[in-house]
Design a protein around this motif. Structure first.
Motif, PDB file in Angstrom:
ATOM      1  N   ALA A  74       0.823  -1.369  -0.011  1.00 22.12           N
ATOM      2  CA  ALA A  74      -0.271  -0.057  -0.162  1.00 22.12           C
ATOM      3  C   ALA A  74       0.761   1.195   0.088  1.00 22.12           C
ATOM      4  O   ALA A  74       2.152   1.223   0.597  1.00 22.12           O
ATOM      5  N   PRO A  75       0.306   2.285  -0.436  1.00 25.86           N
ATOM      6  CA  PRO A  75       1.045   3.498  -0.535  1.00 25.86           C
ATOM      7  C   PRO A  75       1.617   3.980   0.820  1.00 25.86           C
ATOM      8  O   PRO A  75       0.935   3.582   1.886  1.00 25.86           O
ATOM      9  N   PRO A  76       2.449   5.016   1.100  1.00 28.17           N
ATOM     10  CA  PRO A  76       2.778   5.550   2.360  1.00 28.17           C
ATOM     11  C   PRO A  76       1.341   6.338   2.846  1.00 28.17           C
ATOM     12  O   PRO A  76       0.827   6.590   2.415  1.00 28.17           O
ATOM     13  N   ASN A  77       1.417   6.132   4.326  1.00 24.10           N
ATOM     14  CA  ASN A  77      -0.032   6.835   4.966  1.00 24.10           C
ATOM     15  C   ASN A  77       0.045   8.094   4.188  1.00 24.10           C
ATOM     16  O   ASN A  77      -1.248   8.482   4.219  1.00 24.10           O
ATOM     17  N   GLN A  78       1.102   9.034   4.243  1.00 25.42           N
ATOM     18  CA  GLN A  78       0.930  10.326   3.818  1.00 25.42           C
ATOM     19  C   GLN A  78      -0.072  10.565   2.522  1.00 25.42           C
ATOM     20  O   GLN A  78      -0.546  11.621   2.225  1.00 25.42           O
ATOM     21  N   ALA A  79      -0.158   9.660   1.521  1.00 24.94           N
ATOM     22  CA  ALA A  79      -0.693   9.708   0.260  1.00 24.94           C
ATOM     23  C   ALA A  79      -1.829   9.005   0.244  1.00 24.94           C
ATOM     24  O   ALA A  79      -2.688   8.921  -0.535  1.00 24.94           O
ATOM     25  N   TRP A  80      -2.314   8.621   1.410  1.00 21.11           N
ATOM     26  CA  TRP A  80      -3.805   7.554   1.517  1.00 21.11           C
ATOM     27  C   TRP A  80      -4.972   8.518   1.315  1.00 21.11           C
ATOM     28  O   TRP A  80      -4.811   9.635   1.497  1.00 21.11           O
ATOM     29  N   THR A  81      -5.985   7.719   0.374  1.00 19.06           N
ATOM     30  CA  THR A  81      -7.112   8.535   0.494  1.00 19.06           C
ATOM     31  C   THR A  81      -8.310   7.575   1.561  1.00 19.06           C
ATOM     32  O   THR A  81      -7.831   6.629   1.777  1.00 19.06           O
ATOM     33  N   LEU A  82      -9.389   8.044   1.411  1.00 23.12           N
ATOM     34  CA  LEU A  82     -10.371   6.993   2.142  1.00 23.12           C
ATOM     35  C   LEU A  82     -10.614   5.702   1.687  1.00 23.12           C
ATOM     36  O   LEU A  82     -10.815   4.781   2.325  1.00 23.12           O
ATOM     37  N   GLY A  83     -10.621   5.659   0.175  1.00 20.46           N
ATOM     38  CA  GLY A  83     -10.680   4.387  -0.409  1.00 20.46           C
ATOM     39  C   GLY A  83      -9.588   3.310   0.155  1.00 20.46           C
ATOM     40  O   GLY A  83      -9.727   2.216   0.084  1.00 20.46           O
ATOM     41  N   ILE A  84      -8.252   3.797  -0.140  1.00 17.65           N
ATOM     42  CA  ILE A  84      -7.100   3.274   0.610  1.00 17.65           C
ATOM     43  C   ILE A  84      -7.301   2.842   2.037  1.00 17.65           C
ATOM     44  O   ILE A  84      -6.781   1.685   2.314  1.00 17.65           O
ATOM     45  N   TYR A  85      -7.955   3.714   2.600  1.00 14.37           N
ATOM     46  CA  TYR A  85      -7.844   3.308   4.256  1.00 14.37           C
ATOM     47  C   TYR A  85      -8.964   2.111   4.368  1.00 14.37           C
ATOM     48  O   TYR A  85      -8.724   1.066   5.080  1.00 14.37           O
ATOM     49  N   VAL A  86     -10.093   2.079   3.558  1.00 11.06           N
ATOM     50  CA  VAL A  86     -10.821   1.071   3.473  1.00 11.06           C
ATOM     51  C   VAL A  86     -10.099  -0.296   2.946  1.00 11.06           C
ATOM     52  O   VAL A  86     -10.537  -1.368   3.739  1.00 11.06           O
ATOM     53  N   PHE A  87      -9.500  -0.239   2.035  1.00  9.02           N
ATOM     54  CA  PHE A  87      -8.769  -1.137   1.365  1.00  9.02           C
ATOM     55  C   PHE A  87      -7.865  -1.943   2.480  1.00  9.02           C
ATOM     56  O   PHE A  87      -7.495  -3.194   2.782  1.00  9.02           O
ATOM     57  N   ASP A  88      -7.077  -0.903   3.256  1.00 11.00           N
ATOM     58  CA  ASP A  88      -6.058  -1.399   4.115  1.00 11.00           C
ATOM     59  C   ASP A  88      -6.705  -2.166   5.435  1.00 11.00           C
ATOM     60  O   ASP A  88      -6.633  -3.158   5.628  1.00 11.00           O
ATOM     61  N   ARG A  89      -7.973  -1.600   5.922  1.00 11.67           N
ATOM     62  CA  ARG A  89      -8.677  -2.564   6.911  1.00 11.67           C
ATOM     63  C   ARG A  89      -9.438  -3.562   6.499  1.00 11.67           C
ATOM     64  O   ARG A  89      -9.589  -4.314   7.254  1.00 11.67           O
ATOM     65  N   THR A  90      -9.670  -3.636   5.310  1.00 11.43           N
ATOM     66  CA  THR A  90     -10.358  -4.701   4.750  1.00 11.43           C
ATOM     67  C   THR A  90      -9.403  -5.931   4.902  1.00 11.43           C
ATOM     68  O   THR A  90      -9.694  -7.010   5.102  1.00 11.43           O
ATOM     69  N   PHE A  91      -8.329  -5.876   4.251  1.00 13.34           N
ATOM     70  CA  PHE A  91      -7.362  -6.896   3.826  1.00 13.34           C
ATOM     71  C   PHE A  91      -6.278  -7.090   5.067  1.00 13.34           C
ATOM     72  O   PHE A  91      -5.832  -7.996   5.167  1.00 13.34           O
ATOM     73  N   GLY A  92      -6.197  -5.965   5.661  1.00 16.96           N
ATOM     74  CA  GLY A  92      -5.279  -6.251   6.998  1.00 16.96           C
ATOM     75  C   GLY A  92      -3.814  -5.914   6.401  1.00 16.96           C
ATOM     76  O   GLY A  92      -3.272  -6.582   5.960  1.00 16.96           O
ATOM     77  N   SER A  93      -3.064  -4.891   6.953  1.00 18.60           N
ATOM     78  CA  SER A  93      -1.776  -4.591   6.738  1.00 18.60           C
ATOM     79  C   SER A  93      -0.993  -5.683   7.417  1.00 18.60           C
ATOM     80  O   SER A  93       0.221  -5.806   6.993  1.00 18.60           O
ATOM     81  N   ASN A  94      -1.525  -6.132   8.636  1.00 19.93           N
ATOM     82  CA  ASN A  94      -0.508  -7.233   9.215  1.00 19.93           C
ATOM     83  C   ASN A  94      -1.266  -8.482   9.022  1.00 19.93           C
ATOM     84  O   ASN A  94      -1.037  -9.512   9.966  1.00 19.93           O
ATOM     85  N   GLY A  95      -2.087  -8.827   8.086  1.00 22.95           N
ATOM     86  CA  GLY A  95      -2.535 -10.079   7.935  1.00 22.95           C
ATOM     87  C   GLY A  95      -4.060 -10.320   8.708  1.00 22.95           C
ATOM     88  O   GLY A  95      -4.431 -11.602   8.427  1.00 22.95           O
ATOM     89  N   THR A  96      -4.303  -9.354   9.363  1.00 22.87           N
ATOM     90  CA  THR A  96      -5.543  -9.629  10.110  1.00 22.87           C
ATOM     91  C   THR A  96      -6.456  -8.518   9.741  1.00 22.87           C
ATOM     92  O   THR A  96      -6.514  -7.277  10.130  1.00 22.87           O
ATOM     93  N   PRO A  97      -7.529  -8.836   8.838  1.00 23.75           N
ATOM     94  CA  PRO A  97      -8.313  -8.109   8.478  1.00 23.75           C
ATOM     95  C   PRO A  97      -9.551  -7.474   9.793  1.00 23.75           C
ATOM     96  O   PRO A  97      -9.519  -8.134  10.772  1.00 23.75           O
ATOM     97  N   ASP A  98      -9.804  -6.171   9.584  1.00 28.19           N
ATOM     98  CA  ASP A  98     -10.934  -5.443  10.628  1.00 28.19           C
ATOM     99  C   ASP A  98     -12.049  -5.140   9.573  1.00 28.19           C
ATOM    100  O   ASP A  98     -11.791  -3.750   9.358  1.00 28.19           O
ATOM    101  N   PHE A  99     -12.987  -5.749   9.457  1.00 25.51           N
ATOM    102  CA  PHE A  99     -14.038  -5.221   8.561  1.00 25.51           C
ATOM    103  C   PHE A  99     -14.982  -4.267   9.091  1.00 25.51           C
ATOM    104  O   PHE A  99     -15.581  -3.556   8.762  1.00 25.51           O
ATOM    105  N   GLY A 100     -14.864  -4.365  10.605  1.00 31.48           N
ATOM    106  CA  GLY A 100     -15.720  -3.271  11.372  1.00 31.48           C
ATOM    107  C   GLY A 100     -15.239  -2.168  11.323  1.00 31.48           C
ATOM    108  O   GLY A 100     -15.942  -0.789  10.831  1.00 31.48           O
ATOM    109  N   ALA A 101     -13.817  -1.815  11.273  1.00 29.65           N
ATOM    110  CA  ALA A 101     -13.245  -0.512  11.085  1.00 29.65           C
ATOM    111  C   ALA A 101     -13.234  -0.064   9.456  1.00 29.65           C
ATOM    112  O   ALA A 101     -13.450   1.515   9.039  1.00 29.65           O
ATOM    113  N   ALA A 102     -13.292  -0.913   8.699  1.00 34.86           N
ATOM    114  CA  ALA A 102     -13.449  -0.786   7.134  1.00 34.86           C
ATOM    115  C   ALA A 102     -14.585  -0.281   7.175  1.00 34.86           C
ATOM    116  O   ALA A 102     -15.056   0.658   6.209  1.00 34.86           O
TER     117      ALA A 102
END
Length: 316
Positions: free
Chosen positions: A259-287
């Protein structure tokens, strides 16, 4: 035709119209129900489910959603990643929108009287045909920073005696994406506005020419008022599309990475990160919480925009 004949035919005509309206009413629901079912199944119910899941902690399939109150929303607003994503999204909506519509209005003034305007319109529309991922890859090559193997932008800078710039560094990528959005989107809105301009009666411009009006005066007093309703619709389209931006940022800011660096994120990328999990653990509630924030944001912006753009329609 005698008065008696007209009296006899009038009820017959009304009966015919009544029968026609009755047939239209009987056909309404058979045609409307499939569309309503699809709308309910693919928009209303998923939206309700998203809102419900935003108040839970859920790791996805195989896990049971556990009620978590407003924890997801509190953590989201306190997250630096979300703050970057929220700020960048607003930059794309407002600065990108101002730049896009400024260029669209400028070309509208120029193309109206230009020979070959339709051909130029088609050329300007071309970037919208290209998939955002392909467009992002192309722009990635253009803005690449690699000493000895620079992209086109830095190649030009070096050959005019300037230093190469790290266009795609985290601190600069938002500006680059904004400029890229303006370049890629302007043709679409030029096409929409020019279609509205084509409906304006030519005699209005002819009268303004006889009165000695400048191009700016013709735009302010004829073009803009006559296309105001179309401008409002275009503004709503831009707001919705800018809030959903994902592919262009993902490809430009994070090539070859998760994923891009946090400084370049958009809301769509935030949802993507929380859905697939940056550490391998998805958090669909946060997404889902971020998705609800996006729905609320787009609703507020669209309502405000429609209120600001409200004006009596001009008949011509």
């Amino acid at each position: 035709m005698t008065a008696a004949t007209r009296v006899v035919r009038a009820p017959a005509a009304r009966a015919t119209r009544g029968a026609h309206l009755g047939r239209k009413r009987r056909l309404f629901w058979p045609f409307a129900v499939p569309a309503l079912v699809l709308y309910l199944a693919f928009l209303v119910l998923p939206t309700i489910a998203t809102v419900v899941l935003s108040f839970t902690h859920w790791a996805g399939a195989g896990d049971t959603p556990e009620p978590d109150g407003v924890t997801n929303y509190v953590q989201m607003w306190q997250s630096d990643s979300f703050q970057y994503a929220f700020r960048n999204t607003l930059v794309y909506v407002f600065l990108g929108g101002i730049g896009t519509f400024a260029i669209a209005f400028l070309f509208t003034m120029v193309l109206r009287d230009m020979r070959g305007g339709k051909v130029i319109r088609a050329i300007l529309f071309f970037p919208n045909i290209v998939a955002p991922v392909a467009l992002g890859m192309f722009l990635g090559f253009v803005f690449k920073y690699q000493p000895g193997k620079q992209g086109l932008a830095n190649y030009v800078l070096e050959h005019v005696g300037a230093d190469a710039a790290k266009f795609l560094a985290p601190a600069n990528v938002t500006g680059v994406v904004t400029a890229s959005l303006i370049w890629a989107s302007s043709g679409f809105y030029i096409t929409i506005l020019m279609a509205a301009v084509d409906r304006i009666p030519p005699y209005l411009y002819e009268d303004s020419d006889l009165a000695g009006a400048s191009p700016w005066q013709k735009f302010r007093n004829i073009t803009l008022p006559m296309t105001w309703d179309v401008v409002g619709v275009a503004g709503v389209l831009w707001t919705i599309n800018a809030l959903k931006i994902f592919e262009l940022v993902f490809v430009l800011a994070g090539p070859g990475t998760y994923a891009p660096p946090n400084q370049a994120w958009t809301l769509g990328i935030y949802v993507f990160d929380r859905t697939f999990g940056s550490n391998g653990t998805p958090d669909f509630g946060a997404a889902c919480a971020c998705a609800v924030a996006m729905i609320a944001l787009v609703s507020v912006l669209v309502v405000l925009l429609r209120r600001l753009m409200r004006r009596d329609a001009i008949q011509f």
